[in-house]
Design a protein around this motif. Structure first.
Motif, PDB file in Angstrom:
ATOM      1  N   HIS A 398       0.843  -1.197   0.000  1.00  0.00           N
ATOM      2  CA  HIS A 398       0.000   0.000   0.000  1.00  0.00           C
ATOM      3  C   HIS A 398       0.877   1.246   0.000  1.00  0.00           C
ATOM      4  CE1 HIS A 398      -3.579  -2.365   1.933  1.00  0.00           C
ATOM      5  NE2 HIS A 398      -3.309  -2.725   0.686  1.00  0.00           N
ATOM      6  N   LEU A 399       1.496   1.526  -1.149  1.00  0.00           N
ATOM      7  CA  LEU A 399       2.350   2.704  -1.263  1.00  0.00           C
ATOM      8  C   LEU A 399       1.521   3.917  -1.666  1.00  0.00           C
ATOM      9  CD1 LEU A 399       5.476   1.195  -3.013  1.00  0.00           C
ATOM     10  CD2 LEU A 399       5.044   1.495  -0.572  1.00  0.00           C
ATOM     11  N   GLU A 400       2.029   5.100  -1.307  1.00  0.00           N
ATOM     12  CA  GLU A 400       1.268   6.326  -1.541  1.00  0.00           C
ATOM     13  C   GLU A 400       1.175   6.665  -3.023  1.00  0.00           C
ATOM     14  OE1 GLU A 400       2.490   6.369   2.632  1.00  0.00           O
ATOM     15  OE2 GLU A 400       3.606   6.033   0.787  1.00  0.00           O
ATOM     16  N   ALA A 401      -0.016   7.080  -3.424  1.00  0.00           N
ATOM     17  CA  ALA A 401      -0.200   7.665  -4.746  1.00  0.00           C
ATOM     18  C   ALA A 401       0.241   9.126  -4.699  1.00  0.00           C
ATOM     19  CB  ALA A 401      -1.666   7.572  -5.167  1.00  0.00           C
ATOM     20  N   ARG A 402       0.650   9.659  -5.845  1.00  0.00           N
ATOM     21  CA  ARG A 402       0.967  11.081  -5.937  1.00  0.00           C
ATOM     22  C   ARG A 402      -0.231  11.780  -6.566  1.00  0.00           C
ATOM     23  NH1 ARG A 402       6.536  12.417  -5.012  1.00  0.00           N
ATOM     24  NH2 ARG A 402       7.283  10.664  -3.765  1.00  0.00           N
ATOM     25  N   PRO A 403      -1.025  12.517  -5.785  1.00  0.00           N
ATOM     26  CA  PRO A 403      -2.189  13.208  -6.365  1.00  0.00           C
ATOM     27  C   PRO A 403      -1.739  14.175  -7.445  1.00  0.00           C
ATOM     28  CG  PRO A 403      -2.225  13.287  -3.959  1.00  0.00           C
ATOM     29  CD  PRO A 403      -0.877  12.767  -4.352  1.00  0.00           C
ATOM     30  N   LEU A 404      -2.448  14.179  -8.570  1.00  0.00           N
ATOM     31  CA  LEU A 404      -2.046  14.997  -9.702  1.00  0.00           C
ATOM     32  C   LEU A 404      -2.721  16.365  -9.654  1.00  0.00           C
ATOM     33  CD1 LEU A 404      -2.017  12.391 -12.601  1.00  0.00           C
ATOM     34  CD2 LEU A 404      -0.299  12.884 -10.867  1.00  0.00           C
ATOM     35  N   ILE A 405      -2.084  17.343 -10.281  1.00  0.00           N
ATOM     36  CA  ILE A 405      -2.620  18.701 -10.361  1.00  0.00           C
ATOM     37  C   ILE A 405      -3.343  18.843 -11.699  1.00  0.00           C
ATOM     38  CG2 ILE A 405      -2.055  21.157 -10.274  1.00  0.00           C
ATOM     39  CD1 ILE A 405       0.575  20.391  -8.907  1.00  0.00           C
ATOM     40  N   ASN A 406      -4.505  19.463 -11.666  1.00  0.00           N
ATOM     41  CA  ASN A 406      -5.308  19.602 -12.875  1.00  0.00           C
ATOM     42  C   ASN A 406      -5.188  21.005 -13.464  1.00  0.00           C
ATOM     43  OD1 ASN A 406      -7.175  18.807 -14.866  1.00  0.00           O
ATOM     44  ND2 ASN A 406      -8.853  19.742 -13.726  1.00  0.00           N
ATOM     45  N   LYS A 407      -4.642  21.114 -14.646  1.00  0.00           N
ATOM     46  CA  LYS A 407      -4.533  22.305 -15.506  1.00  0.00           C
ATOM     47  C   LYS A 407      -4.265  23.623 -14.769  1.00  0.00           C
ATOM     48  CE  LYS A 407      -9.591  22.503 -16.069  1.00  0.00           C
ATOM     49  NZ  LYS A 407     -10.701  22.466 -17.034  1.00  0.00           N
ATOM     50  N   PRO A 408      -3.115  23.746 -14.085  1.00  0.00           N
ATOM     51  CA  PRO A 408      -2.764  25.044 -13.489  1.00  0.00           C
ATOM     52  C   PRO A 408      -2.470  26.072 -14.589  1.00  0.00           C
ATOM     53  CG  PRO A 408      -0.925  23.524 -13.309  1.00  0.00           C
ATOM     54  CD  PRO A 408      -2.071  22.733 -13.857  1.00  0.00           C
ATOM     55  N   LEU A 409      -3.182  27.176 -14.557  1.00  0.00           N
ATOM     56  CA  LEU A 409      -3.083  28.136 -15.653  1.00  0.00           C
ATOM     57  C   LEU A 409      -1.852  29.018 -15.557  1.00  0.00           C
ATOM     58  CD1 LEU A 409      -6.816  29.172 -16.164  1.00  0.00           C
ATOM     59  CD2 LEU A 409      -5.511  27.307 -17.206  1.00  0.00           C
ATOM     60  N   ASP A 410      -1.244  29.129 -14.371  1.00  0.00           N
ATOM     61  CA  ASP A 410       0.000  29.896 -14.276  1.00  0.00           C
ATOM     62  C   ASP A 410       1.119  29.204 -15.046  1.00  0.00           C
ATOM     63  OD1 ASP A 410      -0.058  27.811 -12.425  1.00  0.00           O
ATOM     64  OD2 ASP A 410       1.136  28.871 -10.921  1.00  0.00           O
ATOM     65  N   VAL A 411       1.206  27.873 -14.925  1.00  0.00           N
ATOM     66  CA  VAL A 411       2.227  27.118 -15.660  1.00  0.00           C
ATOM     67  C   VAL A 411       1.941  27.190 -17.155  1.00  0.00           C
ATOM     68  CG1 VAL A 411       3.380  24.888 -15.902  1.00  0.00           C
ATOM     69  CG2 VAL A 411       2.443  25.563 -13.688  1.00  0.00           C
ATOM     70  N   LEU A 412       0.674  27.113 -17.519  1.00  0.00           N
ATOM     71  CA  LEU A 412       0.307  27.172 -18.938  1.00  0.00           C
ATOM     72  C   LEU A 412       0.656  28.536 -19.529  1.00  0.00           C
ATOM     73  CD1 LEU A 412      -0.953  25.897 -21.413  1.00  0.00           C
ATOM     74  CD2 LEU A 412      -3.207  26.592 -20.570  1.00  0.00           C
ATOM     75  N   ALA A 413       0.373  29.617 -18.799  1.00  0.00           N
ATOM     76  CA  ALA A 413       0.691  30.955 -19.303  1.00  0.00           C
ATOM     77  C   ALA A 413       2.195  31.086 -19.550  1.00  0.00           C
ATOM     78  CB  ALA A 413       0.213  32.013 -18.312  1.00  0.00           C
ATOM     79  N   GLN A 414       3.001  30.570 -18.620  1.00  0.00           N
ATOM     80  CA  GLN A 414       4.450  30.625 -18.799  1.00  0.00           C
ATOM     81  C   GLN A 414       4.868  29.838 -20.042  1.00  0.00           C
ATOM     82  OE1 GLN A 414       7.984  28.465 -16.551  1.00  0.00           O
ATOM     83  NE2 GLN A 414       7.209  30.125 -15.271  1.00  0.00           N
ATOM     84  N   HIS A 415       4.284  28.651 -20.219  1.00  0.00           N
ATOM     85  CA  HIS A 415       4.647  27.807 -21.366  1.00  0.00           C
ATOM     86  C   HIS A 415       4.245  28.468 -22.683  1.00  0.00           C
ATOM     87  CE1 HIS A 415       5.520  24.091 -23.517  1.00  0.00           C
ATOM     88  NE2 HIS A 415       4.326  24.161 -24.089  1.00  0.00           N
ATOM     89  N   VAL A 416       3.098  29.116 -22.702  1.00  0.00           N
ATOM     90  CA  VAL A 416       2.638  29.786 -23.936  1.00  0.00           C
ATOM     91  C   VAL A 416       3.638  30.866 -24.340  1.00  0.00           C
ATOM     92  CG1 VAL A 416       0.864  31.332 -24.854  1.00  0.00           C
ATOM     93  CG2 VAL A 416       0.187  29.242 -23.660  1.00  0.00           C
TER      94      VAL A 416
END
Length: 836
Positions: A398-416
């Motif tokens: 029973h190892l821990e899952a890594r909860p995922l982040i859903n569409k952070p727009l700050d990271v997307l703006a930087q990538h754009v």
């Protein structure tokens, strides 16, 4: 290394393994075959089992088969870029380069292997802009930076494979999202590219695989593998159990009392990694060990992320070379660095998760056939239950899952903006590329239009300010034309946002590392503090540097770094409740639980031990104050949110002042008036209705959202931390981001970055999803309300944490000792109401 020109690539690889005294494992051959067949995938295997060679030799074998004529190999004309290797830490690049270079040199393969990180020399980076090496080791930030150089795109389009090392460390973080977006770009440049990830100690493998290769690869039917290597190595865990365990424990009480036992363990082996959960703890333990064994001066060392890179490198080289007996460290040595000589890992305090415990244990015996050994040192008695729970979780997988982040727009703006600098883009094409990533598969047309408007016009609130018009639309193509915008963006690419720090250096100029501005700014000249394993005295602060000199005597303080608290994982919380339930049934399995028999027996005598479908509440009157102790066993962060929520809901119908304290096992609400807990429950104290609204009302969430917004504003490009050597002060950055927050709040309430800051407060700071699950569980549990005559073993540490707020550390120790003595005396006789 090649025996003859006719030797097959497979035999060459077998001979390379034989030269190391190894044979390839079945899972390594599985990865090599999958690679030859054009597959992408995720390799999941325990730490120290040969994952690096499994993914690295796939491209090498393919090249050997395609280039059988050795007479045409020319080291002076190495092949063009074929492999990008992404490492989560630039500090690991040197060690990774050494590991990858070994088979190249052994088989005389004429590849050029280089690193490109923030630590690389400017001359190397300039040369790489003209021609990239055959294999490049880089970080997510440096890969994104390369995407801003249009002249590199042609070479990047020729990449055959991208390999992401330690994918579990990036997963569920904004750096992982940044990596996903960069991988989506590489797949667009070369649709046939192979993507491979390397991971250990991870629960949600399917999500990890999809986020690595992208949803488009999975949905289109591309060959995507999940290769399981060694799930578990041979593991030996032991606990250093104190000679005497107090029935009334408190946080940190055992702690450094165990230094003699730890020193004895260190004495019995050649080399040891001693992990502590915080940088402050490492400083304290290093000093305590030296005080215990002065003869170890120069043989033990300190390693954490705030020390200067030259210091960390000296420590790592000392471990490799065998000149160091022990290193006291934080998670800075969790990953990558290959210390085959380490015989033992010692963990100070609970690791707060089964996966982290396995990861750290795997740093010893860092070879597939070697046994990993870990010794656990509790800082309070109840942590022994956590270790017993962690061992159960490991046995059950029973190892821990890594909860995922859903569409952070700050990271997307930087990538754009990154893509707009690196040659520009058309809206629909980039949108399709971004939606092919796992994180942004649900990005809506409205959200995409908002991001475009934000980078082009600054959004609806900043249209009048030209400095926020970073991207231009020219004939249907979005691009960046301003040289200043390009320079500023390249300097600030990345998602790592930390409190502003100051350099700590001697008056003569030698740099020791960095400490946070918020700590150093509170010191007065002459104040003494522990740092980098030395006792230092502050001389002055000037030009964003704290100048110090060596000091004698005792420290006034130890630096506290933000982010030091590790939350108890939900999986370990559940296992912890299971061990408590076993004890309630009289079942004590393992040395850890048996050593706590007296403590657990007394808890049952004076109150109860709750079963898994029960919630224990104890109400105790002490020194004219009324206290409610609740024990959900959900971890400190969840309990902080629950305590504020419960206090807010009680205060809506009863006029009283409630103060609180929390630990990983429970929470306490203290009041000058008695709280009718039955009425509080009846009125919905545990209700999940209106949870979000009540949380915002209870925890001053606007201020929390403002602090979270500062990170978002920095990543999205609204503010930047200054230039090299001229960083802006934390107070200045916070003031700037607060101004944006207030403007958006007033004039642009639908601003998506504003909404993101509120979501992130709920997700990261309040752990709202876990709180909701905890309230659901509590709602279905039987509530046991007890009124013990004395403070119980479970309640006592919470009482001590409550006292810390108003009592100095020295007087606290004396006061706690008096309280313990009184309670121990009471425990030795029967009290009215004792359970049989």
């Amino acid at each position: 290394m090649l025996k003859s020109e006719n030797e097959t690539p497979s035999r060459a690889v077998d001979r390379y393994f034989a030269s190391l005294g190894w044979k390839p494992f079945r899972f390594q051959r599985s990865v090599w075959r999958a690679y030859q067949q054009g597959a992408s995938g995720l390799l999941h295997s325990a730490t120290g089992t040969g994952k690096t060679l499994a993914v690295w030799l796939g491209p090498i074998l393919k090249w050997l088969r395609e280039n059988p004529d050795r007479s045409k190999w020319n080291p002076k004309r190495p092949p063009p870029l074929k492999v990008i290797w992404i490492t989560p830490l630039r500090a690991l690049a040197g060690d990774t380069e050494s590991s990858l270079r070994s088979p190249l040199e052994a088989m005389e393969i004429p590849w050029r292997l280089e690193s490109r990180t923030g630590d690389s020399k400017a001359s190397v980076k300039a040369r790489q802009l003209k021609r990239l090496p055959t294999a490049l080791i880089t970080t997510p930030e440096s890969l994104s930076l390369m995407l801003t150089h249009e002249k590199l795109l042609e070479q990047l389009a020729g990449v055959e494979a991208v390999i992401v090392d330690e994918w579990h460390e990036l997963l569920g973080t904004k750096r992982g999202i940044q990596t996903e977006l960069a991988l989506a770009r590489l797949r667009r440049l070369n649709p046939a590219i192979r993507s491979w990830g390397v991971s250990a100690t991870l629960g949600n493998l399917d999500q990890a695989r999809e986020s690595l290769v992208g949803v488009e690869s999975v949905e289109s039917g591309r060959d995507v593998r999940l290769v399981q290597g060694y799930k578990r190595k041979r593991l030996k865990l032991q606990s250093l159990i104190p000679d005497r365990i107090d029935r009334f424990p408190w946080s940190g009480h055992i702690g450094t009392k165990m230094v003699p036992q730890v020193a004895e363990l260190v004495d019995g082996v050649n080399s040891v990694l001693i992990f502590a959960n915080t940088r402050s703890q490492t400083e304290i333990w290093y000093q305590q060990l030296l005080a215990q064994r002065p003869d170890w001066a120069g043989r033990i060392a300190l390693h954490h992320g705030s020390l200067d890179r030259s210091v960390r490198r000296w420590v790592e080289d000392g471990l490799r070379g065998g000149s160091l007996r022990a290193v006291v460290c934080t998670s800075s040595l969790d990953l990558g660095v290959d210390f085959t000589a380490v015989d033992l890992v010692i963990q100070i305090g609970s690791p707060k998760g089964a996966a982290r415990l396995l990861q750290r244990a795997g740093r010893s015996g860092h070879q597939p056939d070697a046994e990993s050994r870990l010794a656990f040192v509790p800082t309070n008695a109840i942590e022994l239950i956590e270790l017993a729970a962690a061992q159960d979780a490991i046995k059950k997988g029973h190892l821990e899952a890594r909860p995922l982040i859903n569409k952070p727009l700050d990271v997307l703006a930087q990538h754009v903006v990154t893509i707009a600098i690196g040659g520009g883009f058309r809206s629909e094409a980039l949108l399709n590329e971004i939606r092919s990533s796992y994180a942004y598969q649900s990005l809506s047309d409205d959200e995409w239009r908002w991001v475009l408007d934000f980078v082009v016009h600054g959004g609806s609130s900043l249209t009048a300010y030209p400095e926020y018009h970073r991207v231009k639309l020219v004939e249907g193509r979005y691009q960046v034309t301003e040289r200043r915008t390009i320079t500023t963006h390249r300097m600030n690419i990345g998602t790592i946002v930390s409190d502003a720090s100051m350099t700590v250096k001697y008056l003569k100029g030698t740099t020791l590392g960095t400490a946070e501005e918020s700590f150093l700014s509170k010191l007065e000249p002459g104040d003494k503090f522990l740092f980098a394993g030395r006792l230092l005295s502050l001389v002055r602060i000037k030009d964003n540097a704290a100048y110090v000199k060596r000091a004698t005597g005792t420290p006034d303080t130890v630096p506290r770094w933000m982010g030091g608290r590790i939350p108890l994982s939900s999986e370990l919380s559940a296992a912890l409740r299971g061990k408590i339930a076993e004890a309630a049934a009289g079942v004590l399995i393992g040395n850890e639980m048996k050593s706590l028999k007296n403590l657990l027996t007394l808890q049952q005598r004076w109150s109860v031990l709750p079963k898994q479908d029960e919630l224990l509440i104890e109400r105790i009157r002490s020194r004219g104050r009324y206290q409610l102790f609740l024990f959900p066993f959900e971890g400190r962060l969840v309990h902080e949110g629950l305590a504020a929520l419960f206090a807010y809901r009680i205060s809506r119908y009863q006029k009283t002042t409630l103060t609180m304290a929390c630990n990983d096992y429970g929470l306490v609400l203290e009041s000058p008036h008695e709280v009718d807990v039955e009425e509080a429950i009846e009125r919905g104290m545990f209700s999940t209705e209106e949870l979000v609204g009540d949380l915002y009302s209870s925890m001053n969430a606007t201020e929390m959202a403002k602090r979270q917004f500062r990170q978002i504003a920095r990543v999205a490009g609204l503010i930047h931390p200054g230039y090299p050597g001229q960083p802006k002060k934390a107070s200045h950055l916070q003031a700037s981001s607060n101004l944006f927050f207030d403007v958006f709040h007033e004039y642009d309430p639908d601003n998506l970055l504003l909404q993101q800051s509120r979501r992130e407060v709920l997700q990261f700071q309040l752990e709202a999803n876990r709180m909701l699950a905890a309230l659901d569980r509590i709602g279905e549990s039987r509530v046991l309300i007890q009124a013990p005559r004395k403070m119980t073993p479970l309640a006592f540490p919470l009482l001590v944490d409550k006292l810390r707020e108003r009592v100095s550390s020295e007087s606290l120790r004396d006061r706690v000792a008096r309280m313990q003595a009184e309670l121990e005396k009471a425990a030795d006789r029967r009290l009215p109401g004792d359970q049989e």
